[in-house]
Design a protein around this motif. Structure first.
Motif, mmCIF file in Angstrom:
data_model
loop_
_atom_site.group_PDB
_atom_site.id
_atom_site.type_symbol
_atom_site.label_atom_id
_atom_site.label_comp_id
_atom_site.label_asym_id
_atom_site.label_seq_id
_atom_site.Cartn_x
_atom_site.Cartn_y
_atom_site.Cartn_z
ATOM 1 N N LEU A 103 0.824 -1.238 0.168
ATOM 2 C CA LEU A 103 -0.006 -0.036 -0.058
ATOM 3 C C LEU A 103 0.811 1.365 -0.010
ATOM 4 C CD1 LEU A 103 -2.791 -1.099 2.445
ATOM 5 C CD2 LEU A 103 -3.144 -0.825 0.077
ATOM 6 N N LEU A 104 1.949 1.229 0.792
ATOM 7 C CA LEU A 104 2.756 2.463 0.903
ATOM 8 C C LEU A 104 3.534 2.630 -0.542
ATOM 9 C CD1 LEU A 104 4.486 4.561 2.645
ATOM 10 C CD2 LEU A 104 6.082 2.726 3.040
ATOM 11 N N LEU A 105 3.921 1.619 -1.253
ATOM 12 C CA LEU A 105 4.518 1.698 -2.471
ATOM 13 C C LEU A 105 3.554 2.135 -3.546
ATOM 14 C CD1 LEU A 105 6.713 -1.525 -2.811
ATOM 15 C CD2 LEU A 105 7.494 0.839 -3.464
ATOM 16 N N LYS A 106 2.388 1.620 -3.555
ATOM 17 C CA LYS A 106 1.139 2.151 -4.429
ATOM 18 C C LYS A 106 0.899 3.504 -4.100
ATOM 19 C CE LYS A 106 -1.673 -1.455 -3.976
ATOM 20 N NZ LYS A 106 -2.692 -2.505 -4.410
ATOM 21 N N TYR A 107 1.058 4.170 -2.822
ATOM 22 C CA TYR A 107 0.561 5.149 -2.628
ATOM 23 C C TYR A 107 1.582 6.217 -3.098
ATOM 24 C CZ TYR A 107 0.780 9.680 0.098
ATOM 25 O OH TYR A 107 0.958 11.078 0.408
ATOM 26 N N TYR A 108 2.877 6.219 -3.256
ATOM 27 C CA TYR A 108 3.984 6.642 -3.669
ATOM 28 C C TYR A 108 3.834 6.778 -5.007
ATOM 29 C CZ TYR A 108 6.834 8.502 0.322
ATOM 30 O OH TYR A 108 7.114 9.421 1.165
ATOM 31 N N ILE A 109 3.854 5.720 -5.772
ATOM 32 C CA ILE A 109 3.560 5.703 -7.077
ATOM 33 C C ILE A 109 2.561 6.526 -7.561
ATOM 34 C CG2 ILE A 109 3.367 4.232 -9.244
ATOM 35 C CD1 ILE A 109 4.906 1.636 -7.339
ATOM 36 N N HIS A 110 1.475 6.295 -7.219
ATOM 37 C CA HIS A 110 0.257 7.292 -7.511
ATOM 38 C C HIS A 110 0.507 8.578 -7.259
ATOM 39 C CE1 HIS A 110 -3.822 8.238 -8.626
ATOM 40 N NE2 HIS A 110 -3.889 8.872 -7.412
#
Length: 197
Positions: A103-110
């Motif tokens: 979730l942290l990675l997806k948040y940052y990527i987004h």
């Protein structure tokens, strides 16, 4: 649970007509509201007044879920083991477990995919010593939008290789949460952790 057959009729609220209408259950191709895809040939209640899908019976939900799973693009990459450790440390800093890492990675990527100035910083981060190492750990992200966000971020950052892009994102997370803590971002992410924990 009521099972509807093709040809069955009942009254239901039609969102297009904004009124109670008679619907007829028929086989239809039904698009997702966000335009991201279509579920083919499911039983749906079609408004007899305007011809639009007014209701989808519970029996069609498994077919919809199956189509959603097909659409969830998986992004797979291999990164150095210490990158996973950096993500776990960042997650712990937020009061979360390693399960929060995707979730942290997806948040940052987004976030980076919609911020050209920040996206360009990824290239600089890839010049650090932490960006090197034997790629011996698997990193996997799944989601309906992750593929689109990564492609957008590749264009903004001018990093064509997915693995290099992900390494840059990991290093940005490490920088923002552990090296030069961004108090505002940490507070936001901690509130996010509280809602998903």
């Amino acid at each position: 649970m009521i099972i509807y057959k093709v040809g069955d009729e009942k009254k239901a609220v039609c969102g297009v007509c904004e009124a109670l209408r008679m619907v007829s259950y028929q086989l239809r191709d039904v698009p997702f509201d966000d335009g991201s895809g279509i579920v083919k040939n499911i039983i749906a209640g079609v408004c007899k007044t305007c011809g639009n899908v007014a209701v989808i019976p519970f029996q069609s939900v498994p077919a919809i879920k199956k189509q959603l799973q097909v659409q969830r693009k998986a992004v797979e990459s291999r990164v150095p083991a210490h990158m996973i450790d950096l993500l776990n440390l960042a997650s712990a800093e937020l009061g979360a477990t390693p399960e929060f890492v995707p979730l942290l990675l997806k948040y940052y990527i987004h976030q980076l995919a919609s911020n050209p100035e920040a996206a360009v910083r990824l290239v600089t981060l890839l010049t650090s010593e932490l960006a090197t190492g034997l790629a011996n750990k698997r990193l996997s992200l799944k989601g309906r939008e992750i593929g689109n966000d990564i492609e957008k971020l590749k264009g903004l950052s001018q990093i064509d290789n997915t693995t290099e892009l992900l390494k840059g994102v990991v290093l940005m997370i490490h920088n923002d949460l552990l090296v030069e803590p961004d108090a505002q971002r940490i507070a936001l992410l901690k509130s996010f952790v509280a809602t998903v924990a």
